[in-house]
Design a protein around this motif. Structure first.
Motif, PDB file in Angstrom:
ATOM      1  N   ALA A   1       0.844   0.634  -1.767  1.00  0.00           N
ATOM      2  CA  ALA A   1      -0.068   0.890  -0.650  1.00  0.00           C
ATOM      3  C   ALA A   1      -0.654  -0.409  -0.126  1.00  0.00           C
ATOM      4  O   ALA A   1      -0.832  -0.595   1.087  1.00  0.00           O
ATOM      5  CB  ALA A   1      -1.175   1.843  -1.090  1.00  0.00           C
ATOM      6  N   ALA A   2      -0.955  -1.339  -1.036  1.00  0.00           N
ATOM      7  CA  ALA A   2      -1.462  -2.650  -0.617  1.00  0.00           C
ATOM      8  C   ALA A   2      -0.365  -3.477   0.047  1.00  0.00           C
ATOM      9  O   ALA A   2      -0.610  -4.187   1.025  1.00  0.00           O
ATOM     10  CB  ALA A   2      -2.033  -3.394  -1.825  1.00  0.00           C
TER      11      ALA A   2
ATOM     12  N   HIS B   1       2.673 -13.951  -0.654  1.00  0.00           N
ATOM     13  CA  HIS B   1       1.477 -13.203  -1.048  1.00  0.00           C
ATOM     14  C   HIS B   1       1.496 -12.929  -2.552  1.00  0.00           C
ATOM     15  O   HIS B   1       2.553 -12.634  -3.124  1.00  0.00           O
ATOM     16  CB  HIS B   1       1.412 -11.881  -0.278  1.00  0.00           C
TER      17      HIS B   1
ATOM     18  N   ALA C   1       3.859  -2.298  11.307  1.00  0.00           N
ATOM     19  CA  ALA C   1       4.249  -0.893  11.429  1.00  0.00           C
ATOM     20  C   ALA C   1       5.633  -0.757  12.048  1.00  0.00           C
ATOM     21  O   ALA C   1       6.404   0.142  11.682  1.00  0.00           O
ATOM     22  CB  ALA C   1       3.208  -0.139  12.256  1.00  0.00           C
TER      23      ALA C   1
ATOM     24  N   GLU D   1       2.025  -2.316   1.791  1.00  0.00           N
ATOM     25  CA  GLU D   1       2.240  -1.764   3.135  1.00  0.00           C
ATOM     26  C   GLU D   1       1.367  -2.465   4.161  1.00  0.00           C
ATOM     27  O   GLU D   1       1.760  -2.633   5.322  1.00  0.00           O
ATOM     28  CB  GLU D   1       1.970  -0.257   3.143  1.00  0.00           C
ATOM     29  N   GLU D   2       0.184  -2.902   3.745  1.00  0.00           N
ATOM     30  CA  GLU D   2      -0.711  -3.590   4.668  1.00  0.00           C
ATOM     31  C   GLU D   2      -0.154  -4.949   5.097  1.00  0.00           C
ATOM     32  O   GLU D   2      -0.581  -5.505   6.107  1.00  0.00           O
ATOM     33  CB  GLU D   2      -2.082  -3.794   4.006  1.00  0.00           C
ATOM     34  N   LEU D   3       0.805  -5.482   4.349  1.00  0.00           N
ATOM     35  CA  LEU D   3       1.403  -6.771   4.691  1.00  0.00           C
ATOM     36  C   LEU D   3       2.541  -6.649   5.695  1.00  0.00           C
ATOM     37  O   LEU D   3       3.011  -7.659   6.226  1.00  0.00           O
ATOM     38  CB  LEU D   3       1.957  -7.443   3.418  1.00  0.00           C
TER      39      LEU D   3
ATOM     40  N   GLU E   1      -0.423   2.279  -6.058  1.00  0.00           N
ATOM     41  CA  GLU E   1      -1.548   1.488  -5.541  1.00  0.00           C
ATOM     42  C   GLU E   1      -1.071   0.137  -5.026  1.00  0.00           C
ATOM     43  O   GLU E   1      -1.507  -0.331  -3.962  1.00  0.00           O
ATOM     44  CB  GLU E   1      -2.609   1.313  -6.631  1.00  0.00           C
ATOM     45  N   THR E   2      -0.173  -0.495  -5.778  1.00  0.00           N
ATOM     46  CA  THR E   2       0.363  -1.785  -5.339  1.00  0.00           C
ATOM     47  C   THR E   2       1.160  -1.630  -4.057  1.00  0.00           C
ATOM     48  O   THR E   2       1.036  -2.434  -3.116  1.00  0.00           O
ATOM     49  CB  THR E   2       1.248  -2.394  -6.438  1.00  0.00           C
TER      50      THR E   2
ATOM     51  N   VAL F   1       8.192   1.706   1.665  1.00  0.00           N
ATOM     52  CA  VAL F   1       7.558   0.400   1.481  1.00  0.00           C
ATOM     53  C   VAL F   1       8.252  -0.385   0.370  1.00  0.00           C
ATOM     54  O   VAL F   1       8.574  -1.573   0.525  1.00  0.00           O
ATOM     55  CB  VAL F   1       6.060   0.577   1.166  1.00  0.00           C
TER      56      VAL F   1
END
Length: 370
Positions: free
Chosen positions: A297-298, A277, A305, A300-302, A294-295, A246
């Motif tokens: 992981a967030a 973002h 896949a 990755e949501e942007l 943590e950042t 990521v």
């Protein structure tokens, strides 16, 4: 040493078709390269690639260090830029490394980044400049004296190294876009593609390079093409996956995502939204260098896949399967990106069990005496 260490892996054979990067990512301790190069050599990897950053990763210095502590490993700068050094300096550096390594060195060049060159006061690089610079290097390596040169790479009254030279030094080009792929087919001995190419993009790039070589009157299969595959198997853990997958893709998208999105046929609106973002605008630097788990992981949501799937993750066997995909797409070699050689051991073991006989018969490593 255990049965899965470098010595044990080396006893089970070498991998001339595979390579890795030295000091992958934001390295600050160049001394670590010495152990990495020794381990890559011991594991039987074919080539150690060295990127350049204007901090502690000056390419020629690293290449000399890696060449001095290895005997069979090929060394390639992938990449430096022709516009950061006078052509005599680059040509002489390449000859020095060629002789230091007894022929294991390849000079790797790239187009670089326009925004960086603008800030530091260097001209932006064009295909015509690269072609002209490579021609100058090769003439100097053949012992020619170049008088009154006035071309895209610059104006030079006199260029000469040594009239006795007849050095055959391979030139590698790093390539993403169609113009550089075509240029690589026309003039390069080998090509390094880019991380996070989809398999279809890799296949198209291979086809473009070989077609350009053939149109230029060259043997299209004389150009060795390396795909670059981001690898992070399950043994490295979730934090490593986030940073190496990521974080790395996010950093590319921050810097030059437009061309990567374009060549892959991805949705440019996703890139626009990603860059806008707050997680990205407020990062304060390259995501793979400054963002915590943590950042990331967030972040990755942007990302879709399918964008992250242009890599090798999961079990070592799954990563080995993704290496096979690169060869099916037409690559001659695969650079396993984002890992130290030691971190690659599980994947190398899995690849040995999977690879086809033709893969292990790709250009052999050179054993030389120092």
């Amino acid at each position: 040493m255990s049965g899965s260490g470098p010595e044990a892996v080396a006893q089970r054979g070498s991998f001339p078709e595979l390579g890795c990067y030295g000091l992958a990512g934001h390295a600050t301790d160049p001394h670590a390269l010495l152990d990495e190069a020794r381990t890559a050599d011991q594991l039987g990897l074919g080539t150690l690639f060295l990127s350049e950053r204007f901090n502690t990763k000056e390419a020629f210095t690293l290449a000399a260090a890696a060449g001095a502590v290895t005997t069979g490993l090929r060394i390639c700068t992938a990449a430096t830029n022709h516009n950061t050094r006078h052509p005599l300096v680059t040509a002489a550096g390449a000859v020095t490394l060629h002789r230091l390594t007894r022929g294991r060195y390849s000079l790797g060049l790239g187009r670089g980044f326009d925004a960086l060159f603008d800030v530091i006061g260097l001209p932006r690089i064009t295909s015509a400049q690269i072609r002209d610079a490579v021609d100058l290097y090769r003439r100097l390596w053949r012992g020619e004296t170049v008088l009154g040169h006035d071309g895209p790479a610059g104006k030079y009254p006199l260029l000469q190294l040594d009239p006795a030279y007849d050095e055959k030094i391979p030139v590698t080009l790093t390539a993403i876009g169609p113009n550089t792929l075509r240029l690589a087919g026309e003039i390069a001995d080998s090509v390094v593609l880019h991380t996070f190419f989809t398999d279809d993009t890799t296949a198209r790039a291979v086809q473009a390079i070989r077609a350009a070589a053939e149109a230029a009157g060259r043997d299209p299969h004389s150009v060795r093409i390396h795909s670059v595959l981001a690898v992070v198997d399950d043994s490295q853990g979730e934090t490593a996956r986030l940073r190496k997958l990521v974080g790395r893709l996010g950093t590319y998208l921050q810097g030059y995502g437009d061309i990567l999105v374009r060549v892959n046929g991805w949705d440019p609106q996703v890139l626009t939204d990603f860059r806008a973002h707050p997680l990205v605008t407020g990062a304060g630097g390259a995501l793979d260098a400054v963002a915590g788990p943590e950042t990331l992981a967030a972040v990755e949501e942007l990302l879709p896949a399918e964008w992250l799937a242009a890599s090798a993750t999961g079990t070592a066997a799954r990563c080995a399967a993704r290496i096979a995909d690169q060869f099916r797409a037409g690559a001659d070699g695969v650079i396993l990106h984002g890992n130290t050689p030691t971190e690659l051991i599980p994947v190398l073991d899995a690849w040995r069990d999977r690879r086809e006989p033709a893969d292990s018969q790709r250009p052999p490593r050179r054993s030389v005496e120092k």
